[in-house]
Design an enzyme around this catalytic site. Structure first.
Site, PDB file in Angstrom:
ATOM      1  N   LYS A 194      29.705  48.632  -1.225  1.00 10.43           N
ATOM      2  CA  LYS A 194      30.330  47.641  -0.338  1.00 10.43           C
ATOM      3  C   LYS A 194      31.830  47.571  -0.646  1.00 10.43           C
ATOM      4  O   LYS A 194      32.336  46.591  -1.204  1.00 10.43           O
ATOM      5  CB  LYS A 194      29.655  46.283  -0.505  1.00 10.43           C
ATOM      6  N   LYS A 235      16.185  52.614  -0.328  1.00  8.73           N
ATOM      7  CA  LYS A 235      16.119  51.176  -0.081  1.00  8.73           C
ATOM      8  C   LYS A 235      15.002  50.877   0.916  1.00  8.73           C
ATOM      9  O   LYS A 235      14.284  51.775   1.369  1.00  8.73           O
ATOM     10  CB  LYS A 235      17.479  50.690   0.407  1.00  8.73           C
ATOM     11  N   GLU A 252      14.244  50.853  -4.406  1.00  7.20           N
ATOM     12  CA  GLU A 252      14.273  49.393  -4.272  1.00  7.20           C
ATOM     13  C   GLU A 252      12.851  48.841  -4.125  1.00  7.20           C
ATOM     14  O   GLU A 252      12.033  49.390  -3.386  1.00  7.20           O
ATOM     15  CB  GLU A 252      15.101  49.000  -3.048  1.00  7.20           C
ATOM     16  N   ASP A 301      15.082  43.742  -5.925  1.00 12.64           N
ATOM     17  CA  ASP A 301      15.932  43.121  -4.913  1.00 12.64           C
ATOM     18  C   ASP A 301      15.474  41.713  -4.565  1.00 12.64           C
ATOM     19  O   ASP A 301      14.356  41.509  -4.101  1.00 12.64           O
ATOM     20  CB  ASP A 301      15.949  43.989  -3.652  1.00 12.64           C
ATOM     21  N   ARG A 352      55.186  49.071  -0.604  1.00 14.19           N
ATOM     22  CA  ARG A 352      54.046  48.383  -0.001  1.00 14.19           C
ATOM     23  C   ARG A 352      52.719  48.966  -0.450  1.00 14.19           C
ATOM     24  O   ARG A 352      51.758  48.228  -0.709  1.00 14.19           O
ATOM     25  CB  ARG A 352      54.173  48.420   1.524  1.00 14.19           C
TER      26      ARG A 352
END
Length: 285
Positions: free
Chosen positions: A137, A169, A202, A224, A102
């Site tokens: 992410k 950011k 950013e 961005d 698995r």
């Protein structure tokens, strides 16, 4: 980026924790009906199409579960596969094969999906010289494998985590009292801590791009959610003062146009957070 040793340590942690989670005090299904002396073989069967990834990781899993398991590889990581292809055979203790099954499948299915999506993005910007980057992410506790899959698909890794690169950011800049303050404080922090970390900042508009350039000492500016024309203007203003990166809601329809704006990198969270697992199975033979 982190060192090869750190990366391997992350992979080892993924494997040990995943086996702990899945096996617990024993694979009682196998223990109940299969003799400990039983030997067998299984094949990794492709039931989809795309880029295979996770072959090398699967070998690590098999070795962790039982170092006596033998793997015969027919298709290497990064190869385009189709329905019916057999990637490898594994032979040895039947109980060990079932114990590893698995984790091998879950990992390879997701890694192959990420590699496939990355490859599709790389093809879309072919000839532009722009590099595709992943982001943070990622799936918690599986980041190393997902970033590995991006590399297999032809992309590049952004920073691995919060500790190996500075990335200022919008929230950092706002909380710090503005972009200039954020950069000044960061450079002072790195000096005090004697750390050699690259700084990415950013920008939300051309004015912020210009402010970043005045502050100086930045490795890359992240543009961005800029539109095409503003991206081109920003790239022209930045010139060779630092590298450039486009990010924010860039998809298959827009990625080449952004690449043609002249940026050095395009980052996409979709490489790791918006994929459908490749259909693979491990079948007894």
């Amino acid at each position: 980026m982190i060192t090869a040793q750190q990366f391997q340590a992350e992979l080892n942690l993924i494997i040990s924790n995943a086996i702990r989670e899945d096996v617990g005090d024993g694979d009682h299904s196998s223990l109940a009906c299969i003799p400990s002396s039983a030997q067998g073989s299984a094949k990794l069967l492709v039931k989809d199409s795309g880029i295979i990834a996770g072959v090398a990781f699967a070998k690590m899993v098999f070795n962790y579960v039982d170092s006596n398991l033998k793997v015969a590889t027919f298709i290497q990581d990064g190869t385009e596969v189709k329905y019916g292809d057999v990637v490898f055979h594994v032979h040895g203790s039947t109980q060990s094969i079932l114990k590893a099954e698995r984790l091998v499948l879950n990992s390879m299915q997701r890694m192959s999906a990420i590699a496939t999506k990355t490859k599709s993005y790389v093809k879309l910007i072919e000839g532009t010289g722009v590099k595709i980057l992943d982001t943070r992410k990622t799936t918690p506790n599986f980041r190393a494998c997902e970033k590995w899959a991006v590399k297999i698909g032809g992309g590049e890794n952004h920073r691995f985590a919060l500790y190996d690169m500075i990335m200022l950011k919008d929230n950092h800049n706002d909380f710090a009292g503005g972009i200039t303050a954020s950069i000044v404080k960061t450079k002072q922090y790195l000096k005090e801590k004697n750390k050699d970390l690259k700084i990415i900042v950013e920008a939300r508009n051309i004015s912020e791009v210009q402010e970043i350039l005045v502050a100086g000492g930045v490795y890359r500016i992240l543009l961005d959610n800029f539109d095409f024309e503003t991206t081109k203007k920003a790239v022209e203003i930045i010139g060779n003062q630092c590298l450039t990166e486009s990010s924010g809601n860039i998809n298959e329809e827009t990625i080449r146009e952004y690449a043609l704006c002249g940026v050095n990198f395009i980052s996409s969270g979709a490489l790791t957070h918006s994929v459908y697992n490749m259909d693979l199975s491990l079948k007894a033979i």
